[in-house]
Design a protein around this motif. Structure first.
Motif, PDB file in Angstrom:
ATOM      1  N   LYS A  26       0.831  -1.208   0.000  1.00 34.49           N
ATOM      2  CA  LYS A  26       0.000   0.000   0.000  1.00 34.49           C
ATOM      3  C   LYS A  26       0.870   1.266   0.000  1.00 34.49           C
ATOM      4  O   LYS A  26       0.593   2.221  -0.727  1.00 34.49           O
ATOM      5  N   GLU A  27       1.941   1.253   0.812  1.00 33.23           N
ATOM      6  CA  GLU A  27       2.838   2.414   0.887  1.00 33.23           C
ATOM      7  C   GLU A  27       3.572   2.629  -0.441  1.00 33.23           C
ATOM      8  O   GLU A  27       3.737   3.766  -0.882  1.00 33.23           O
ATOM      9  N   GLN A  53       1.206   4.304  -2.834  1.00 35.14           N
ATOM     10  CA  GLN A  53       1.042   5.726  -2.511  1.00 35.14           C
ATOM     11  C   GLN A  53       2.250   6.553  -2.970  1.00 35.14           C
ATOM     12  O   GLN A  53       2.098   7.647  -3.524  1.00 35.14           O
ATOM     13  N   ARG A  65       2.167   6.919  -6.772  1.00 35.76           N
ATOM     14  CA  ARG A  65       1.180   7.921  -7.192  1.00 35.76           C
ATOM     15  C   ARG A  65       1.694   9.341  -6.962  1.00 35.76           C
ATOM     16  O   ARG A  65       1.496  10.222  -7.800  1.00 35.76           O
TER      17      ARG A  65
END
Length: 323
Positions: free
Chosen positions: A133-134, A137, A140
């Motif tokens: 998930k990190e 992020q 992005r």
């Protein structure tokens, strides 16, 4: 200088088409030639003169080694401005003008540095230690920064000038440049106020052909300025400072020799001069002075005579004792 601007080429590119007469700005009146079918026609002779003036000014800025920031967020101008800015090796903004881009430049630089820190994370392996998930992020965030600020990543300080397509649309960029006294070069259509710009290029800022014609000419001027700077640097490197470096020790040596040769020669001369001066000091010819000198000499003689008699006394007494 870049090639002279031909009015016929500007006519073919549609640079002369302005906006509807009801949407005009009265301050553009000096650059309007006539009205036809409810549309203002721009005076292309004035456009050509202003393009040449702007090109010469941009050439000087590029020759000095400073940066010119290209700004165009219009759909029809994005690709053209990006291509020409890359050709001239200059920074550009084509996505969205970030608020405070110039007035808050330190914060923008921090965002650019964040991009480079993410790249370092990917190289040294720390990126792989993050969770899925990190990592998503971070990717992005990197993509967003690249899209908005990737084109100015090499701009380490404020630009020396701004080139804008459509100052009405890019009014925030214009205001920021005005606050910092950064000169603005702009394509100004009949619906814009030319008083906000230092170098006005009256032209159609909506047609892609017109934008391409103006921007390519200015990019060519910048490239000429950069090539002049490069050739000047090469000439300086070839010339170097060799003559100055060889001459300096020689001059030092000659001055040292001069000091060593002149100093001993002058010393005896100075000594001789002082001795001559001392011997040349003759007493005064005044009679009273002569009399005083004579009396002083006699007193000295008498004192010396008395001293000799006193020395002689003990010897006579000794003689009597012997007898």
């Amino acid at each position: 200088m870049a090639n002279k601007v031909e009015v016929k080429d500007l006519l073919d590119a549609g640079v002369h088409f302005g906006h509807l007469t009801r949407r005009w700005n009265p301050n553009m009146a000096p650059y309007i030639y006539m009205e036809r079918n409810g549309i203002h026609i721009i005076n292309l002779y004035k456009s050509a003169a202003k393009m040449e003036e702007a090109g010469e000014a941009l050439k000087k800025i590029a020759a000095s080694g400073r940066k010119i920031l290209f700004v165009a967020t219009k759909k029809q101008a994005k690709e053209i401005v990006a291509d020409q800015a890359l050709r001239a090796n200059m920074p550009y903004i084509t996505e969205r003008w970030p608020g405070g881009m110039l007035t808050n430049f330190i914060t923008i630089r921090k965002a650019v540095k964040k991009m480079s820190s993410i790249d370092r994370m990917k190289k040294d392996g720390t990126f792989n230690t993050l969770s899925k998930k990190e990592r998503l992020q971070v990717d992005r965030l990197r993509a967003k920064l690249e899209k908005n600020l990737g084109s100015i990543s090499e701009m380490s300080r404020l630009p020396a000038a701004l080139f804008v397509v459509d100052i009405t649309r890019e009014h925030i960029a214009v205001k920021e440049a005005q606050k910092l006294n950064i000169p603005i070069f702009a394509m100004v259509d009949t619906n814009s106020d030319p008083r906000e710009v230092e170098y006005v290029i009256p032209s159609n800022d909506d047609a892609s052909k017109s934008i391409d014609k103006v921007v390519s000419y200015l990019a060519e001027s910048i490239i000429e300025g950069l090539s002049e700077r490069k050739s000047g640097k090469d000439d300086n490197e070839e010339a170097g400072d060799k003559p100055a470096r060889t001459k300096a020790p020689k001059a030092k040596k000659t001055t040292e020799e001069k000091v060593t040769t002149e100093a001993p020669a002058k010393a005896p001369e100075a000594k001789k001069a002082t001795e001559e001066k001392a011997t040349a000091e003759v007493p005064s010819t005044d009679p009273e002075d002569k009399k005083a000198m004579k009396e002083a000499k006699e007193e000295v003689k008498l004192e010396s005579k008395e001293e000799t008699l006193e020395k002689a006394k003990p010897s006579t007494e000794e003689k009597e004792e012997e007898k």
